[in-house]
Design an enzyme around this catalytic site. Sequence first.
Site, PDB file in Angstrom:
ATOM      1  N   SER A 187      39.398 -29.745 -21.423  1.00  0.00           N
ATOM      2  CA  SER A 187      39.005 -28.878 -20.220  1.00  0.00           C
ATOM      3  C   SER A 187      40.257 -28.016 -20.186  1.00  0.00           C
ATOM      4  O   SER A 187      40.429 -27.580 -19.267  1.00  0.00           O
ATOM      5  CB  SER A 187      38.345 -29.488 -19.260  1.00  0.00           C
ATOM      6  OG  SER A 187      38.823 -30.346 -18.691  1.00  0.00           O
ATOM      7  N   HIS A 212      17.431   5.678   3.957  1.00  0.00           N
ATOM      8  CA  HIS A 212      17.030   6.085   2.997  1.00  0.00           C
ATOM      9  C   HIS A 212      18.061   7.231   2.759  1.00  0.00           C
ATOM     10  O   HIS A 212      17.718   8.496   1.825  1.00  0.00           O
ATOM     11  CB  HIS A 212      15.955   7.067   3.424  1.00  0.00           C
ATOM     12  CG  HIS A 212      14.793   6.089   4.073  1.00  0.00           C
ATOM     13  ND1 HIS A 212      13.552   5.250   3.443  1.00  0.00           N
ATOM     14  CD2 HIS A 212      14.953   6.199   5.364  1.00  0.00           C
ATOM     15  CE1 HIS A 212      13.585   4.766   4.572  1.00  0.00           C
ATOM     16  NE2 HIS A 212      14.002   5.142   5.251  1.00  0.00           N
ATOM     17  N   LYS A 257      41.299  15.562 -11.610  1.00  0.00           N
ATOM     18  CA  LYS A 257      40.650  14.278 -11.024  1.00  0.00           C
ATOM     19  C   LYS A 257      41.334  13.311 -10.248  1.00  0.00           C
ATOM     20  O   LYS A 257      42.534  13.273 -10.656  1.00  0.00           O
ATOM     21  CB  LYS A 257      40.491  13.203 -12.096  1.00  0.00           C
ATOM     22  CG  LYS A 257      38.964  13.588 -12.739  1.00  0.00           C
ATOM     23  CD  LYS A 257      37.951  14.133 -11.469  1.00  0.00           C
ATOM     24  CE  LYS A 257      36.045  13.825 -12.337  1.00  0.00           C
ATOM     25  NZ  LYS A 257      35.906  12.615 -12.851  1.00  0.00           N
TER      26      LYS A 257
HETATM   27  N1  ARG Z   1      37.335 -33.052 -17.777  1.00  0.00           N
HETATM   28  C1  ARG Z   1      35.854 -33.458 -16.847  1.00  0.00           C
HETATM   29  C2  ARG Z   1      35.870 -32.385 -16.294  1.00  0.00           C
HETATM   30  O1  ARG Z   1      35.862 -31.735 -15.722  1.00  0.00           O
HETATM   31  C3  ARG Z   1      36.805 -34.854 -16.359  1.00  0.00           C
HETATM   32  C4  ARG Z   1      35.375 -36.375 -15.898  1.00  0.00           C
HETATM   33  C5  ARG Z   1      35.773 -36.232 -17.601  1.00  0.00           C
HETATM   34  N2  ARG Z   1      34.979 -37.547 -17.343  1.00  0.00           N
HETATM   35  C6  ARG Z   1      34.287 -38.022 -17.957  1.00  0.00           C
HETATM   36  N3  ARG Z   1      33.635 -39.693 -18.034  1.00  0.00           N
HETATM   37  N4  ARG Z   1      33.920 -37.940 -19.186  1.00  0.00           N
HETATM   38  O2  ARG Z   1      34.314 -32.930 -16.109  1.00  0.00           O
END
Ligand code: ARG
Length: 460
Positions: free
Chosen positions: A23, A156, A283
């Site tokens: 992430s 309306h 325009k």
């Molecule tokens: N990147 C994860 C999230 O945004 C962090 C938590 C991850 N925890 C885990 N047990 N994999 O939720």
Amino acid sequence: MAQLWGGRFEKETDKLVYDFNASIGFDKRMYKQDIEGSLAHVKMLGKCKILTEEEMNNIISGLNGILTDIEAGKLEITSEYEDIHSFVEAILTERIGDDGKKLHTGRSRNDQVATDTKLYTRYEIEEIKIRIKHLLEVLVNIISANMETYMPGFTHLQKAQPVTLSHHMSAYYEMFYRDYMRLSSILERMDTCPLGSGALAGTTYPLDRQYSAELLGFKGPTLNSMDGVSDRDYIIEVLSAISTIMIHLSRFSEEIILWNSNEYRFVTIDDGYSTGSSIMPQKKNPDIAELVRGKSGRVIGDNIGFLVTMKGLPLAYNKDMQEDKEGVFDAIDTVKSCLTLFAGMMDTITFNKSIMEESAKAGYTNATDVADYLVLKGIPFRDAHSIVGKLVLICDKEKISLDQLPLDEYKSLCDAFDEDIYEAISMKTIVDKRKTIGGPSKDAMKQVLEIYEKQLKDLK
Ligand code: ARG
């Protein structure tokens, strides 16, 4: 691929799996909150003698150094780490050695991410509130300058009864004021700190959760560790509040687009806030208002998307919850830019006041008042209604407004009409008569404006 786990694995993670799971691409924007959370955690560990003072100080200066370097552009957050939490911990250990490995004592990424996301969202709610406040100020300026700018009010999308531009704008003030207060009330409900909830079942270390909560500016700790790591209600609430702001902005945008059209010509959007066409030289398009209207769709999508993600999730943390971030980040970014751009457009727009007033007159918006005039002269309302209906038909055929109809035409349908009819149905008279609080008259609007000015002064 640098990760915080791996002891029990006999094989490397597949690269595709690693990327799918990661992430860091989007949670890196929470680096500041992650470091703030870690600073509070380590200070608490030191206070509770779980870490020595030396270890604590080492970690604190390491974390501060990481923050300074990220902000100065000297340390790049790279995708070789799974998430921002792994990144910070890995860099810390790289920089200060074994003490860095002690930061995660009594903590899990589950309570860590819950804390970071709450801190981030809380910060951004304040940023949204600042932008709403600015829009409210722009609206108050328009309201105070246009108490006698008459215009048709619509139902309306048909001209109904006259109002003033102040009155129309005050309807939007009400909506955005509620939005502001809604965000404030979300902040109150999310004022508890998940840190110390651990993975789900708390921790065996004697943590002082009240202390770390206070360091992070929360009233206190969350009271159930399973809920602490898996509560995302505040994200749903924020997404819903942002969707409501976007709905208000989209309604407002729609009106500005209509008003800016050749058919209405109620407003002229400033050149700085309009765009042209590559083919049609004449325009001048209301793109900003159209984009704001359009972007309301994706924010509502963010809202619905995350509701569905959360539906049916068992306790406690599930990786599904990682999906909270992109949606809420997108909604926050979108509403912030929409509020800023919309306020700028409204601050520079020109209201074509005489066209507005003419439009109110041309739409027979004073027809109800002609009937009320007859009622005052003793004619039953139902008869008056029918007489005025016939008068409107005459005006329609002659293409004139009710105030342009000669007195003998009035009299031909009802003898009760007199010279004073013109005064009785002037825009000023009929708006001024609507004096009850909440109505469009100057008297009522002055009272309301005073309340708004006080509200703006007291906004927290
Ligand atoms: N990147 C994860 C999230 O945004 C962090 C938590 C991850 N925890 C885990 N047990 N994999 O939720």
